[in-house]
Design an enzyme around this catalytic site. Sequence first.
Site, PDB file in Angstrom:
ATOM      1  N   TYR A 132      23.350 -30.482  -1.989  1.00 24.44           N
ATOM      2  CA  TYR A 132      24.153 -29.580  -2.821  1.00 24.44           C
ATOM      3  C   TYR A 132      24.109 -30.081  -4.255  1.00 24.44           C
ATOM      4  O   TYR A 132      24.660 -31.128  -4.571  1.00 24.44           O
ATOM      5  CB  TYR A 132      25.581 -29.525  -2.273  1.00 24.44           C
ATOM      6  CG  TYR A 132      26.561 -28.667  -3.036  1.00 24.44           C
ATOM      7  CD1 TYR A 132      26.157 -27.734  -3.986  1.00 24.44           C
ATOM      8  CD2 TYR A 132      27.923 -28.786  -2.788  1.00 24.44           C
ATOM      9  CE1 TYR A 132      27.080 -26.960  -4.666  1.00 24.44           C
ATOM     10  CE2 TYR A 132      28.857 -28.013  -3.458  1.00 24.44           C
ATOM     11  CZ  TYR A 132      28.427 -27.104  -4.402  1.00 24.44           C
ATOM     12  OH  TYR A 132      29.348 -26.340  -5.077  1.00 24.44           O
ATOM     13  N   LYS A 160      21.484 -26.317  -1.526  1.00 23.32           N
ATOM     14  CA  LYS A 160      22.285 -25.331  -2.253  1.00 23.32           C
ATOM     15  C   LYS A 160      22.080 -25.629  -3.728  1.00 23.32           C
ATOM     16  O   LYS A 160      22.534 -26.645  -4.238  1.00 23.32           O
ATOM     17  CB  LYS A 160      23.762 -25.441  -1.871  1.00 23.32           C
ATOM     18  CG  LYS A 160      24.658 -24.479  -2.653  1.00 23.32           C
ATOM     19  CD  LYS A 160      26.129 -24.656  -2.293  1.00 23.32           C
ATOM     20  CE  LYS A 160      27.004 -23.728  -3.120  1.00 23.32           C
ATOM     21  NZ  LYS A 160      28.453 -23.906  -2.832  1.00 23.32           N
TER      22      LYS A 160
END
EC number: 4.3.3.7
Length: 290
Positions: A132, A160
Site C-alpha cells: 500500500y 494499492k
Amino acid sequence: MFKGSIVAIVTPFKNGAVDEEKLRELVEFQIENGTDAIVPCGTTGESSTLDYEEHDRVIEIVVEQVKKRVPVIAGTGSNSTKEAIEMTSHAKTLGADGALLVTPYYNKPTQEGLFLHYKAVADAVALPQILYNVPGRTGVNLLPETVARLAEHKNIVAIKEATGSLQQASEIIDLCGDKIDVFSGDDFITFPMMACGAKGVISVTANIMPKEVAALVDAFFAGKMEEARQWHLKLLKISNAMFIESNPVPVKTAVALMGKCSAEVRLPLAPLAEANKVKLVAIMKEYGLI
C-alpha cells in the site's frame, strides 16, 4: 487473486467504542450491493487509532459476518516490521484472506529498507499480501523498481497505488507485468488506471455508493468502455467530496447522513467543519443519497 470493487470500510464508533452491530450492518450493505472484497482496518477504518484488541476484533467481526462470501483483506501495516509481522500473522489466524500493508510511516526508510520490511513480512506469513503506497500520508514513496523486486515474492500479490500518478502506476504495470496486480487507491483515477492495466480499486466512495463503484468496474471489465467512462464522470464529484477534509472524516459523515452509523471519529481527527458539512450535504442531495 483479488479483483474488482474493494471497499476500505469505515469503523463505526458509538460512545468511544467500536459499534459492532453497525459494523455488521455495513458489511451486509456492501455485499448486497456488489462489492467484491472488504478491507477492514485500513486508513478509512481509522486503524491508527484502534488499539490492538480493537484492531483484531474489527477483523474478526468482518470475517464472521462475511462468511466467505467475498474476500476479507485485513489492514495490518505498521512502521515496525516486527509489529507488522505479528498483526499479519494474527489476521491470518482470524481467517482473513489477505493483508494490506501500508508503507512504514514517519521513520522514512530508504528503498532498501522498504524492500527488506516487506520481504520480512512476506517471508514470515504465508498469506496473500497487498503493498500500500500512499506517500501523501506516510512521507515515503515506494518506487516502481522496488515494487518490481517485491513482485518476485510469491506472497506479495498486489499493490494499492495511491500516489494519484498515472505515470507511476503505468511504470509499475510495465515493470511487473503479471507478477503483481495493481489497484487504484484513489477513486477519481480508477477508470484511467484500469485503462493502463489496473485490476480494480480499493475504494473510499464505495462506503456510500457501493453499487455504483461496482458498476464502473464491472462495465470496464465487460468491455463496455463508454458505460465505464460515464460512471467515472458521474462519480467524480462525490469522490472528490470524500476528501474535502482528511479521510475518513467526510466519508464517515456521509455514511452517518445516510443513517448507517454515527459520524463519530477519534482524536486527533475532528468532526467535519460545518461549512464543509453544508457542501457535503448539497452534493449528496444531488446524488439522491439523502
